[in-house]
Write an enzyme that holds these catalytic residues in place. Structure first.
Site, PDB file in Angstrom:
ATOM      1  N   SER A 163      -5.402  -8.918  -1.629  1.00  0.00           N
ATOM      2  CA  SER A 163      -4.277  -9.811  -2.157  1.00  0.00           C
ATOM      3  C   SER A 163      -4.780 -11.295  -2.468  1.00  0.00           C
ATOM      4  O   SER A 163      -5.858 -11.289  -3.045  1.00  0.00           O
ATOM      5  CB  SER A 163      -3.283  -9.514  -1.165  1.00  0.00           C
ATOM      6  OG  SER A 163      -2.030 -10.131  -1.497  1.00  0.00           O
ATOM      7  N   ARG A 233      10.322 -14.601   3.188  1.00  0.00           N
ATOM      8  CA  ARG A 233       9.578 -13.415   3.746  1.00  0.00           C
ATOM      9  C   ARG A 233      10.311 -12.162   3.132  1.00  0.00           C
ATOM     10  O   ARG A 233       9.574 -11.296   2.746  1.00  0.00           O
ATOM     11  CB  ARG A 233       9.544 -13.643   5.166  1.00  0.00           C
ATOM     12  CG  ARG A 233       8.880 -12.226   5.625  1.00  0.00           C
ATOM     13  CD  ARG A 233       7.361 -12.075   5.331  1.00  0.00           C
ATOM     14  NE  ARG A 233       6.566 -11.480   5.889  1.00  0.00           N
ATOM     15  CZ  ARG A 233       5.419 -11.030   5.837  1.00  0.00           C
ATOM     16  NH1 ARG A 233       4.586 -11.800   4.997  1.00  0.00           N
ATOM     17  NH2 ARG A 233       4.801 -10.211   6.406  1.00  0.00           N
ATOM     18  N   ASP A 332       0.828  -0.210  -6.132  1.00  0.00           N
ATOM     19  CA  ASP A 332       1.385  -1.453  -6.065  1.00  0.00           C
ATOM     20  C   ASP A 332       2.197  -1.969  -7.358  1.00  0.00           C
ATOM     21  O   ASP A 332       1.999  -1.763  -8.520  1.00  0.00           O
ATOM     22  CB  ASP A 332      -0.068  -2.194  -6.262  1.00  0.00           C
ATOM     23  CG  ASP A 332       0.003  -3.579  -5.644  1.00  0.00           C
ATOM     24  OD1 ASP A 332       1.159  -4.326  -5.598  1.00  0.00           O
ATOM     25  OD2 ASP A 332      -1.014  -4.183  -4.990  1.00  0.00           O
ATOM     26  N   HIS A 362       1.971  -2.479  -2.428  1.00  0.00           N
ATOM     27  CA  HIS A 362       1.073  -3.431  -2.237  1.00  0.00           C
ATOM     28  C   HIS A 362       0.182  -3.327  -0.708  1.00  0.00           C
ATOM     29  O   HIS A 362      -1.231  -3.669  -0.549  1.00  0.00           O
ATOM     30  CB  HIS A 362       1.404  -4.833  -2.493  1.00  0.00           C
ATOM     31  CG  HIS A 362       0.635  -5.851  -2.620  1.00  0.00           C
ATOM     32  ND1 HIS A 362      -0.414  -6.211  -3.249  1.00  0.00           N
ATOM     33  CD2 HIS A 362       0.512  -7.000  -1.511  1.00  0.00           C
ATOM     34  CE1 HIS A 362      -1.288  -7.008  -3.081  1.00  0.00           C
ATOM     35  NE2 HIS A 362      -0.506  -7.806  -2.062  1.00  0.00           N
ATOM     36  N   ASP A 363       1.132  -3.543   0.094  1.00  0.00           N
ATOM     37  CA  ASP A 363       0.636  -3.631   1.640  1.00  0.00           C
ATOM     38  C   ASP A 363      -0.412  -2.250   1.970  1.00  0.00           C
ATOM     39  O   ASP A 363      -0.969  -2.334   2.894  1.00  0.00           O
ATOM     40  CB  ASP A 363       1.741  -3.179   2.583  1.00  0.00           C
ATOM     41  CG  ASP A 363       2.230  -4.851   2.850  1.00  0.00           C
ATOM     42  OD1 ASP A 363       1.637  -5.748   2.510  1.00  0.00           O
ATOM     43  OD2 ASP A 363       3.230  -4.906   3.733  1.00  0.00           O
TER      44      ASP A 363
END
Length: 382
Positions: A163, A233, A332, A362-363
């Site tokens: 990332s 967040r 992702d 993505h994580d």
């Protein structure tokens, strides 16, 4: 030719002294004054960093790991029992084997985990706050080059990250190709896309529109912009996961015994997915500074390795002598696999993209990084 980095020189005795702390313990390096890409100067930049393993006599076994947006330098356990964010990946006998390699991780300038950032004090003892300079990924690696100098590392065996850490790894190679032998870029791109900038802008706006933001100078106030940071967040976390994962985990289920309803004027309760996002927001608010979130988010918005090199192709053309491994997460939806494929084929020595297969999005670069262990051991850490 490498760019000017406002170099501070360190002798061998200083380098040896810097390597006395145990593995995985935060330490600090004052690097002197620094002029940012924008032309703004701060009189002192301190970098917080951690190391694992031992630098060999030839200083050829150093590996630099760059953290993601809200990450930090604590990549793995060491003398501290606190878990690291890549614990299963970095350590004795692991993919990045600290019995063989000297691993270094630094907190990015502008953050709030040990390096100089907006909450740091100016020479008069006042937090920099709104006066902290706009920071770029290039600024980050130019300062990290000073850390490498201080540790006696002329060239990295490998720089790697996922990332924003992947953006930093690539920027390291472009800015200092003579100082990078191998570069591992996971779930990242060579330049931020319009969509990535748009998601980031919404997060930045959430913080700035918080009534407690006070123009960025809230440190002496009773309240800080927690609500805005929490919303930022929530937005970010949605992009880090997939619609399918959220459906499977939460669906339309209510939280606990609550019954969400749509009737006006009634307490509708909460959906489980709302509770999940609230939890993610609360965790970040408890450990991160809103100004630092802005600085790092906007640094990533400005990410473009081509800046200063004529074009993206010209910038990547500097990498003829650097060996690459490009990784992507197949699900992702923030850093699309197609963007990793484009990077891989635009390199002077095109490479095959190595995929992490994960349903979460993505994580996956955090949770499933060990899927890249075999290609890394074969192509980078052989």
């Amino acid at each position: 030719m490498s760019v000017e980095t406002n170099v501070v020189l360190y002798d061998a005795e200083t380098a040896a002294a810097l390597d006395q702390a145990p593995d995985g313990i935060l330490r600090h390096l004052p690097t002197g004054p620094y002029t940012f890409e924008t032309g703004a100067t701060l009189p002192q930049i301190v970098l917080g960093y951690e190391t694992w393993g031992t630098l060999n006599a030839e200083a050829t076994n150093a590996v630099y790991i760059a953290h993601a947006l809200t990450g930090d330098s604590h990549v793995a356990r060491g003398a501290s029992t606190e878990p690291g964010w890549w614990d299963g990946f970095v350590g004795p006998g692991k993919t990045v084997d600290t019995n063989r390699y000297f691993v270094v991780a630094a907190n990015m300038v502008g953050g709030c985990s040990g390096s100089t950032g907006p909450a740091s004090l100016d020479p008069q003892g006042v937090p920099w706050g709104s006066r902290f300079p706009f920071t770029t990924i290039k600024d980050s690696v130019r300062l990290e080059a000073r850390l490498a100098d201080a540790l006696g590392i002329k060239a990295w065996h490998t720089v790697l990250g996922g990332s924003m850490g992947g953006a930093r790894a690539l920027e390291w190679a472009v800015e200092f190709p003579e100082r990078v032998r191998n570069c591992v870029v996971v779930a990242a791109t060579a330049e931020s896309s319009a969509e990535q900038i748009a998601f980031a802008q919404a997060q930045s706006a959430a913080i700035r529109l918080d009534p407690d933001f006070a123009g960025g100078d809230y440190y002496a106030n009773e309240r800080v912009p927690s609500a805005g940071l929490g919303i930022a967040r929530r937005i970010a976390h949605i992009t880090y996961r997939t619609a399918a994962e959220l459906d499977v985990r939460f669906g339309r289920a209510p939280q606990g015994s609550e019954q969400p309803v749509a009737s006006a004027g009634l307490d509708r309760g909460r959906y489980q997915v709302e509770s999940y996002l609230d939890h993610q927001a609360d965790k970040l608010v408890g450990r991160f500074d809103a100004n630092s979130y802005l600085v790092l988010t906007e640094a990533l918005m400005s990410h473009d390795v081509g800046r200063g090199h004529g074009s993206l192709r010209d910038a990547l053309g500097r990498l003829e002598g650097v060996n690459f491994l490009v990784g992507a997460v197949d699900s992702d939806r923030l850093y699309w696999p197609e963007q990793s494929e484009l990077l891989a084929k635009t390199l002077p020595n095109p490479c095959e993209v190595r995929y992490i297969t994960s349903p979460i999005g993505h994580d996956g670069f955090l949770t499933d990084i060990e899927q890249l262990s075999e290609p890394l051991k074969r192509e980078i850490f052989s």
